[in-house]
Design an enzyme around this catalytic site. Structure first.
Site, PDB file in Angstrom:
ATOM      1  CG  ASP A 157      12.916 -46.436 -32.292  1.00  0.00           C
ATOM      2  OD1 ASP A 157      14.523 -46.110 -32.849  1.00  0.00           O
ATOM      3  OD2 ASP A 157      11.776 -46.403 -32.853  1.00  0.00           O
TER       4      ASP A 157
ATOM      5  CG  HIS B 224      15.789 -49.639 -30.883  1.00  0.00           C
ATOM      6  ND1 HIS B 224      14.944 -49.346 -31.678  1.00  0.00           N
ATOM      7  CD2 HIS B 224      14.648 -50.105 -29.629  1.00  0.00           C
ATOM      8  CE1 HIS B 224      13.764 -50.316 -31.443  1.00  0.00           C
ATOM      9  NE2 HIS B 224      13.793 -50.396 -30.018  1.00  0.00           N
TER      10      HIS B 224
END
Length: 416
Positions: free
Chosen positions: A239, A262
């Site tokens: 993430d 991310h």
């Protein structure tokens, strides 16, 4: 070792004006200056050492050493002299644990070995934490590997079963004057390292690692905190490499190696109507490799009195990044829970400077701002992003107002 903590603004007051001008010429931004922390070594002699093995901990990776760790902490925290909790070489299994403060003197938590979580991820229940430092001041966490062994938890999440909410691996709540250095966190359930409500924290040379397909495993998360630096670190996770939440002020990130992951995200914001803002954030001298995003500001399409202002993204390299530069104020999965479809978060004074590299998608720059609250004061300077073997990339803007300076590739889409 004893550390005196002072804000950079105090340091500046003691410098000559000529030196201040020199710093300005070297492109140190105002938010960066406010986030720098000075750590002055004024050693006062060796500290008293409390070895967890002496309190019954077993370095076999199987025996539950939770009680022994707590006993060592209690003894060190109660010491009127400087103290060190020592975790020696070996592997120590520890369940959910809270190291509470405030302590009587400065304290070091020194880890030479490896700390592992219980093999059964359900052992944590709904606590939300694995290792929690609560209300500690003048403390340092140095070295060691922390392995949350979360593969079973990830499998549960992916299967759609009824799973516990997951735990953060290392959390500091309401900490002040803290150093975290040389720590490696592996396989977190949901977040490797979290700062919540902290002041004056330096995080340096840490490594946060989980597989790229691990769900919601944020690297470093900070919220409601002031005066934090995050430098010289590597984040490889599933993430956000760095997630910046509401109430974050005076935050410096530099020399970050991010990927997979991310990227660096401010948000998601606008989760609540009454939400604290984010301001004075600087990210510099960092590399993003194969990430979903590079630098992102994200807010729900909901009413909010929150804001984002005085943000500097500068001297960054993008390597095959899907969305190198992105503002997304229309975040609303499945269009549920967003009654107006407009974000109330006001974004202003955001600078993108000297950002180069390659985009994995043709649209390398996407600035989608609120329909009711346009982004203002956006600056693009010396941007060079290409798509696939040097072919041209594109940009898209909506309600984004600002200026462009120097060479901008793809072509600027900002409105004046």
């Amino acid at each position: 070792m004893h550390y005196i903590y002072t804000h950079a603004s105090t340091l500046i007051q003691t410098q000559s004006q000529a030196h201040i001008n020199k710093m300005t010429r070297t492109n140190i931004t105002l938010p960066l200056l406010f986030t720098l922390l000075t750590f002055i070594d004024v050693s006062t002699g060796a500290s008293t050492i409390f070895n967890v093995v002496s309190f019954g901990a077993k370095p076999d990776g199987v025996t539950d050493s939770t009680v022994a760790f707590l006993k060592a902490w209690k003894a060190a925290c109660g010491s009127v002299a400087a103290a060190t909790v020592m975790v020696p070489s070996g592997t120590f299994m520890v369940k959910g644990i809270t190291f509470g403060g405030p302590c009587k003197s400065r304290l070091k938590f020194q880890v030479a070995g490896t700390v592992v979580a219980p093999p059964n991820y359900r052992a944590f229940g709904n606590s939300g934490y694995w290792i929690l430092f609560n209300k500690v001041s003048k403390m340092s966490l140095i070295g060691g590997t922390f392995d949350a062994r979360a593969s079973g938890f990830w499998a549960c999440r992916k299967s759609g079963q009824s799973c516990p909410p997951g735990v953060r691996s290392i959390t500091f709540n309401s900490g002040k004057d803290v150093i975290i250095s040389g720590v490696k966190s592996m396989n977190s359930q949901v977040t490797h390292m979290t700062l919540n409500g902290c002041t004056n924290v330096a995080v340096r040379n840490v490594k946060l690692v989980a597989p790229g397909n691990s769900p919601n495993t944020d690297g470093f998360h900070v919220q409601f905190s002031t005066g934090v630096t995050f430098t010289g670190s590597t984040v490889q996770t599933g993430d956000d490499c760095v997630a910046i939440g509401a109430g974050t002020r005076n935050f410096l990130i530099s020399k970050l190696a991010c990927g997979p992951g991310h990227g660096v995200s401010i948000g998601s914001l606008a989760k609540e109507l009454n939400e604290d803002g984010v301001e004075n954030v600087t990210l510099s001298s960092s590399v993003f490799t194969g990430t979903q995003n590079g630098v992102r500001i994200k807010s729900w399409a909901r009413p909010s009195n929150g804001f984002v202002k005085n943000v500097f993204f500068q001297n960054l390299i993008m390597k095959n990044v899907q969305n190198p530069i992105i503002i997304d104020q229309n975040y609303c999965p499945s269009h549920k829970g967003c009654p107006t479809e407009h974000s109330g978060v006001k974004i202003s004074q955001v600078t993108y400077k000297n950002i180069q590299g390659t985009s994995a998608t043709q649209q390398a720059m996407k600035l989608v701002c609120s329909q009711s609250n346009p982004c203002t004061g956006i600056t693009l300077q010396d941007i060079k992003l290409t798509y696939r073997k040097g072919s041209p990339a594109t940009s898209y803007c909506f309600n984004a107002l600002g200026t462009s300076v120097g060479v901008i590739q793809p072509t600027s889409c900002l409105s004046r």
